[in-house]
Write an enzyme that holds these catalytic residues in place. Structure first.
Site, PDB file in Angstrom:
ATOM      1  N   ARG A   1      20.195 -11.991 -13.127  1.00  0.00           N
ATOM      2  CA  ARG A   1      21.224 -13.197 -13.175  1.00  0.00           C
ATOM      3  C   ARG A   1      21.280 -14.081 -14.429  1.00  0.00           C
ATOM      4  NH1 ARG A   1      22.898 -17.004  -8.109  1.00  0.00           N
ATOM      5  NH2 ARG A   1      23.575 -14.766  -7.398  1.00  0.00           N
TER       6      ARG A   1
ATOM      7  N   HIS B   1      30.094 -10.215 -10.478  1.00  0.00           N
ATOM      8  CA  HIS B   1      29.112 -10.365  -9.389  1.00  0.00           C
ATOM      9  C   HIS B   1      29.337  -8.854  -8.339  1.00  0.00           C
ATOM     10  CE1 HIS B   1      26.228 -11.951  -7.045  1.00  0.00           C
ATOM     11  NE2 HIS B   1      26.741 -12.949  -6.450  1.00  0.00           N
TER      12      HIS B   1
ATOM     13  N   GLN C   1      28.114  -8.647  -4.853  1.00  0.00           N
ATOM     14  CA  GLN C   1      28.618  -9.419  -3.875  1.00  0.00           C
ATOM     15  C   GLN C   1      29.813  -8.753  -3.601  1.00  0.00           C
ATOM     16  OE1 GLN C   1      28.047 -12.971  -2.802  1.00  0.00           O
ATOM     17  NE2 GLN C   1      29.218 -11.957  -1.294  1.00  0.00           N
TER      18      GLN C   1
ATOM     19  N   ASP D   1      36.067 -19.286  -2.902  1.00  0.00           N
ATOM     20  CA  ASP D   1      34.924 -19.622  -3.409  1.00  0.00           C
ATOM     21  C   ASP D   1      34.651 -20.887  -4.133  1.00  0.00           C
ATOM     22  OD1 ASP D   1      32.211 -19.275  -4.565  1.00  0.00           O
ATOM     23  OD2 ASP D   1      32.795 -18.056  -6.430  1.00  0.00           O
TER      24      ASP D   1
ATOM     25  N   CYS E   1      31.364 -16.410  -0.491  1.00  0.00           N
ATOM     26  CA  CYS E   1      30.313 -15.602  -1.136  1.00  0.00           C
ATOM     27  C   CYS E   1      29.100 -16.750  -0.798  1.00  0.00           C
ATOM     28  CB  CYS E   1      30.352 -15.441  -2.343  1.00  0.00           C
ATOM     29  SG  CYS E   1      30.544 -16.667  -3.503  1.00  0.00           S
TER      30      CYS E   1
ATOM     31  N   ARG F   1      24.451  -8.610   2.178  1.00  0.00           N
ATOM     32  CA  ARG F   1      23.871  -8.440   0.735  1.00  0.00           C
ATOM     33  C   ARG F   1      22.632  -7.525   0.939  1.00  0.00           C
ATOM     34  NH1 ARG F   1      25.069 -12.335  -2.855  1.00  0.00           N
ATOM     35  NH2 ARG F   1      23.616 -11.024  -4.238  1.00  0.00           N
TER      36      ARG F   1
HETATM   37  N1   CP Z   1      26.334 -15.274  -3.116  1.00  0.00           N
HETATM   38  C1   CP Z   1      25.093 -15.746  -3.891  1.00  0.00           C
HETATM   39  O1   CP Z   1      25.168 -14.863  -4.881  1.00  0.00           O
HETATM   40  O2   CP Z   1      24.321 -16.529  -3.579  1.00  0.00           O
HETATM   41  P1   CP Z   1      23.195 -17.123  -4.365  1.00  0.00           P
HETATM   42  O3   CP Z   1      23.733 -17.791  -5.528  1.00  0.00           O
HETATM   43  O4   CP Z   1      22.678 -18.162  -3.449  1.00  0.00           O
HETATM   44  O5   CP Z   1      22.357 -15.942  -4.807  1.00  0.00           O
HETATM   45  N1  NVA Z   2      31.302 -18.225  -8.588  1.00  0.00           N
HETATM   46  C1  NVA Z   2      30.060 -18.506  -8.008  1.00  0.00           C
HETATM   47  C2  NVA Z   2      29.392 -17.659  -7.196  1.00  0.00           C
HETATM   48  C3  NVA Z   2      27.928 -18.222  -6.687  1.00  0.00           C
HETATM   49  C4  NVA Z   2      27.459 -17.028  -5.805  1.00  0.00           C
HETATM   50  C5  NVA Z   2      29.310 -19.152  -9.334  1.00  0.00           C
HETATM   51  O1  NVA Z   2      29.129 -18.335 -10.309  1.00  0.00           O
HETATM   52  O2  NVA Z   2      28.398 -20.077  -9.165  1.00  0.00           O
END
Ligand code: CP
Ligand code: NVA
Length: 320
Positions: A107, A134, A137, A235, A275, A303
């Site tokens: 990440r 993502h 997701q 989101d 998400c 997930r």
């Molecule tokens: N939806 C998602 O990826 O959640 P986190 O940021 O908590 O991993």
């Molecule tokens: N769009 C959000 C998703 C978090 C899972 C972010 O990148 O913060």
């Protein structure tokens, strides 16, 4: 013996439609196994290395739980300790991590970091969220959409023509979901302020990849966007890394809150997805996320199942 082809998940289209169908079949089976308390140690002795440059709850816990449930383990490393591209080159991180672990989940901010890791690693690399995408997701989301709309179906054809209305920002989650919708013959409608819409380069690249220019539409009026949707999605208005823009975005996105009033314009059976993490009272109300149309917690659970199936696929391990 033929060497197994090295595969990664950097973007959703790294998997063919048949491979996605396979991952979903395995996810359905392993989800049933877990519900029945059936033990499966298909990933015994396998290790997933997880690099986090941004915070996470779902991605971290679902990947780690997936590994543990299948008899393997996950190592969680904070991005600051690794210093991707700072303490050492992404290339060296990829090469050395590949000597220790069976797969790498990352990440990060720059999508380029994921691409570089995948280029130089000798084990599968999974994008656990970048500024641009993502894919884990999106894969779990479409699995959840099929589970909700077509509980008896186990192929992907039933999803053709299903419309997802994404009310919000053209962020990483929207981009991966829009791409996957296009890939699978679904329709994706983005509704938000003009200045936060998909750019032409993104639309062009999706059209080229999926071979369809009409799969993604942008509709400024959120009521019009949800009117014919089978699924409504939202989101956060400010993603991780955009904290300094939060106030400006809060104002711009206010008309795009998913609330009871907006849902009144949508088909009554259309579920609501997010998400997570959610900013209750901003992009959606308590009433909506806690209400009967919300499937956000099924989405979060999936997930785990979809990622377990994805790891099995990338490692070429049979599930049973
Ligand atoms: N939806 C998602 O990826 O959640 P986190 O940021 O908590 O991993
Ligand atoms: N769009 C959000 C998703 C978090 C899972 C972010 O990148 O913060």
């Amino acid at each position: 013996m033929m060497e197994k082809e090295l595969r990664h998940l950097v973007n959703v289209t790294d998997l063919s439609i048949d491979e996605i169908a396979h991952v979903y079949r395995v996810a359905t089976a392993t989800k049933k196994q877990i519900a029945q308390g059936v033990h499966n140690d298909a990933l015994a002795d396998r290790v997933l290395g997880m690099i986090f440059e941004k915070p996470s709850m779902r991605t971290r816990v679902s990947f780690q739980a997936a590994m543990i449930q299948a008899g393997g383990q996950a190592i969680d490393i904070r991005g600051k300790e690794i210093g991707l591209g700072k303490r050492e080159s992404v290339k060296d991180v990829a090469r050395v991590m590949s000597r220790y672990v069976d797969a790498i989940m990352v990440r990060t901010f720059a999508h380029r970091n994921v691409e570089l890791l995948a280029r130089h690693a000798t084990v599968p690399v999974i994008n656990g969220l970048s500024d641009d995408a993502h894919p884990c997701q999106a894969l779990a989301d479409v699995f959840t959409i099929r589970e909700r709309l077509f509980p008896e179906r186990d192929e992907l054809d039933c999803l053709q023509g299903v419309t997802v209305a994404f009310v919000g920002d053209s962020n990483n989650v929207a981009r991966s979901l829009a791409t996957l919708c296009g890939w699978l013959g679904m329709n994706f409608v983005l509704s938000g302020p003009d200045e936060y819409a998909f750019d032409d380069a993104f639309l062009e690249s999706v059209a080229e990849t999926v071979g369809d220019r009409s799969a993604i539409r942008m509709v400024r009026d959120p009521r019009e966007a949800v009117a014919d949707a089978q699924v409504i999605y939202t989101d956060t208005w400010a993603s991780m890394g955009q904290e300094s823009e939060a106030e400006v975005r809060r104002k711009a996105f206010q008309p795009y809150q998913v609330n009871a009033d907006l849902l009144a314009s949508a088909p009554a059976e259309a579920p609501v997805m997010h998400c997570l993490p959610a900013h209750r009272g901003e992009e959606l109300t308590d009433e909506v996320i806690d209400g009967p149309r919300s499937i956000v917690y099924d989405q979060a659970e999936n997930r785990l199942h979809v990622q377990k199936a994805l790891i099995l696929f990338l490692l070429g391990v049979e599930a049973d």
